[in-house]
Design a protein around this motif. Sequence first.
Motif, PDB file in Angstrom:
ATOM      1  N   ALA A 266       8.984   1.073  -6.073  1.00 33.59           N
ATOM      2  CA  ALA A 266       7.598   1.450  -5.742  1.00 33.59           C
ATOM      3  C   ALA A 266       6.637   1.105  -6.875  1.00 33.59           C
ATOM      4  O   ALA A 266       5.565   0.543  -6.637  1.00 33.59           O
ATOM      5  N   VAL A 267       7.018   1.426  -8.108  1.00 33.90           N
ATOM      6  CA  VAL A 267       6.078   1.166  -9.209  1.00 33.90           C
ATOM      7  C   VAL A 267       5.929  -0.332  -9.454  1.00 33.90           C
ATOM      8  O   VAL A 267       4.935  -0.790  -9.997  1.00 33.90           O
ATOM      9  N   THR A 268       6.906  -1.105  -8.986  1.00 32.16           N
ATOM     10  CA  THR A 268       6.824  -2.560  -9.146  1.00 32.16           C
ATOM     11  C   THR A 268       5.968  -3.208  -8.063  1.00 32.16           C
ATOM     12  O   THR A 268       5.175  -4.099  -8.351  1.00 32.16           O
ATOM     13  N   VAL A 269       6.140  -2.771  -6.801  1.00 32.19           N
ATOM     14  CA  VAL A 269       5.469  -3.501  -5.712  1.00 32.19           C
ATOM     15  C   VAL A 269       4.178  -2.859  -5.207  1.00 32.19           C
ATOM     16  O   VAL A 269       3.425  -3.508  -4.486  1.00 32.19           O
ATOM     17  N   LEU A 270       3.932  -1.588  -5.573  1.00 35.94           N
ATOM     18  CA  LEU A 270       2.705  -0.945  -5.064  1.00 35.94           C
ATOM     19  C   LEU A 270       1.473  -1.404  -5.825  1.00 35.94           C
ATOM     20  O   LEU A 270       1.509  -1.577  -7.048  1.00 35.94           O
ATOM     21  N   LYS A 271       0.388  -1.535  -5.074  1.00 33.00           N
ATOM     22  CA  LYS A 271      -0.916  -1.768  -5.715  1.00 33.00           C
ATOM     23  C   LYS A 271      -1.305  -0.482  -6.459  1.00 33.00           C
ATOM     24  O   LYS A 271      -0.906   0.606  -6.016  1.00 33.00           O
ATOM     25  N   PRO A 272      -2.150  -0.575  -7.481  1.00 38.63           N
ATOM     26  CA  PRO A 272      -2.713   0.663  -8.029  1.00 38.63           C
ATOM     27  C   PRO A 272      -3.390   1.413  -6.872  1.00 38.63           C
ATOM     28  O   PRO A 272      -4.022   0.800  -6.025  1.00 38.63           O
ATOM     29  N   GLY A 273      -3.199   2.711  -6.801  1.00 43.04           N
ATOM     30  CA  GLY A 273      -3.791   3.497  -5.701  1.00 43.04           C
ATOM     31  C   GLY A 273      -2.829   3.686  -4.539  1.00 43.04           C
ATOM     32  O   GLY A 273      -3.095   4.472  -3.634  1.00 43.04           O
ATOM     33  N   GLY A 274      -1.670   2.978  -4.563  1.00 46.67           N
ATOM     34  CA  GLY A 274      -0.709   3.057  -3.459  1.00 46.67           C
ATOM     35  C   GLY A 274       0.024   4.387  -3.391  1.00 46.67           C
ATOM     36  O   GLY A 274      -0.018   5.196  -4.323  1.00 46.67           O
ATOM     37  N   SER A 275       0.721   4.595  -2.258  1.00 51.02           N
ATOM     38  CA  SER A 275       1.413   5.871  -2.016  1.00 51.02           C
ATOM     39  C   SER A 275       2.921   5.687  -1.872  1.00 51.02           C
ATOM     40  O   SER A 275       3.387   4.618  -1.481  1.00 51.02           O
ATOM     41  N   PHE A 276       3.633   6.783  -2.124  1.00 49.82           N
ATOM     42  CA  PHE A 276       5.098   6.768  -2.141  1.00 49.82           C
ATOM     43  C   PHE A 276       5.611   8.009  -1.428  1.00 49.82           C
ATOM     44  O   PHE A 276       5.142   9.123  -1.705  1.00 49.82           O
ATOM     45  N   VAL A 277       6.539   7.816  -0.495  1.00 42.76           N
ATOM     46  CA  VAL A 277       7.160   8.955   0.211  1.00 42.76           C
ATOM     47  C   VAL A 277       8.661   8.809   0.006  1.00 42.76           C
ATOM     48  O   VAL A 277       9.215   7.744   0.292  1.00 42.76           O
ATOM     49  N   CYS A 278       9.328   9.848  -0.480  1.00 40.74           N
ATOM     50  CA  CYS A 278      10.740   9.708  -0.811  1.00 40.74           C
ATOM     51  C   CYS A 278      11.546  10.958  -0.484  1.00 40.74           C
ATOM     52  O   CYS A 278      11.202  12.060  -0.912  1.00 40.74           O
TER      53      CYS A 278
ATOM     54  N   ASP B 273       0.832  -1.214   0.000  1.00 37.59           N
ATOM     55  CA  ASP B 273       0.000   0.000   0.000  1.00 37.59           C
ATOM     56  C   ASP B 273       0.863   1.261   0.000  1.00 37.59           C
ATOM     57  O   ASP B 273       0.462   2.304  -0.526  1.00 37.59           O
ATOM     58  N   VAL B 274       2.036   1.161   0.646  1.00 36.75           N
ATOM     59  CA  VAL B 274       2.901   2.343   0.790  1.00 36.75           C
ATOM     60  C   VAL B 274       4.366   1.923   0.636  1.00 36.75           C
ATOM     61  O   VAL B 274       4.772   0.900   1.179  1.00 36.75           O
ATOM     62  N   VAL B 275       5.139   2.714  -0.113  1.00 34.26           N
ATOM     63  CA  VAL B 275       6.595   2.562  -0.128  1.00 34.26           C
ATOM     64  C   VAL B 275       7.193   3.852   0.406  1.00 34.26           C
ATOM     65  O   VAL B 275       6.871   4.956  -0.072  1.00 34.26           O
ATOM     66  N   LEU B 276       8.032   3.712   1.440  1.00 35.58           N
ATOM     67  CA  LEU B 276       8.726   4.847   2.045  1.00 35.58           C
ATOM     68  C   LEU B 276      10.197   4.754   1.672  1.00 35.58           C
ATOM     69  O   LEU B 276      10.755   3.657   1.666  1.00 35.58           O
ATOM     70  N   SER B 277      10.816   5.880   1.381  1.00 35.54           N
ATOM     71  CA  SER B 277      12.278   5.876   1.227  1.00 35.54           C
ATOM     72  C   SER B 277      12.867   7.097   1.923  1.00 35.54           C
ATOM     73  O   SER B 277      12.614   8.233   1.524  1.00 35.54           O
TER      74      SER B 277
END
Length: 207
Positions: free
Chosen positions: A143-155, A111-115
């Motif tokens: 992130a674009v590989t493991v996130l579901k559509p609709g997921g969030s990314f903080v970097c 659901d979320v990828v943080l970096s």
Amino acid sequence: MKSKKKGKNLWRDHYTDKAQKAGFPARSVFKLEEMQKRWKILRPGQKVLDLGCAPGSWLKYASQIVGDSGRVIGLDLKPMDQPDKPNAQFIQGDAFELTQEFLDEIGRDFDVVLSDMAPNTTGIKNVDALKSAALCESALAAAVTVLKPGGSFVCKIFQGEGFDAFIKDVKKYFTKHKIFKPESTRKQSREIYVVGWSKKGGSHVRT
Ligand SMILES: C[S@@+](CC[C@H](N)C(=O)[O-])C[C@H]1O[C@@H](n2cnc3c(N)ncnc32)[C@H](O)[C@@H]1O
């Protein structure tokens, strides 16, 4: 000059002490907390990938929010003790060397990828900014590989060379984005956070 330096140290100690008192190993927890208070990026039950997780403040904070029904996987070059919460796991590894097998193994349902990854700095602004941007591009690829559509990314990224190109790439994959400088960031720091919401459908691996 002396008093200015003393003031800076006192300011830094405030966040470091506050983190220690709250049981977090690093002051960086307050940056994620600020973003969480603003946007509620993390929610109970979510699956979260935390890139550059050592010494473990974001990992601990995220695991508290996602709770027992959620899961947080942290990755870092440096070794770190396994978190004491059953919903959190640490894996030692290099974000530049994430293989397709590894990404398949951890799953494509995050659901979320943080970096919060940061390079070893040289003190040369453009060099450090480019090193940071390279880490961000690798976090975005994960992130674009493991996130579901609709997921969030903080970097986290250092402002400078590579920043505009990174924002352009974030826009390709996320419906909405914001650039945010937390209050708890050192004023002289060039670091800034990019938050991407609502990953567009499909998964693309940048080559
Ligand atoms: C500012 S610290 C992260 C702090 C962490 N968010 C916390 O709250 O405890 C940045 C981390 O990025 C990690 N890092 C840098 N390059 C990396 C890479 N290529 N792969 C994985 N981790 C990396 C560093 O080892 C360092 O631990």
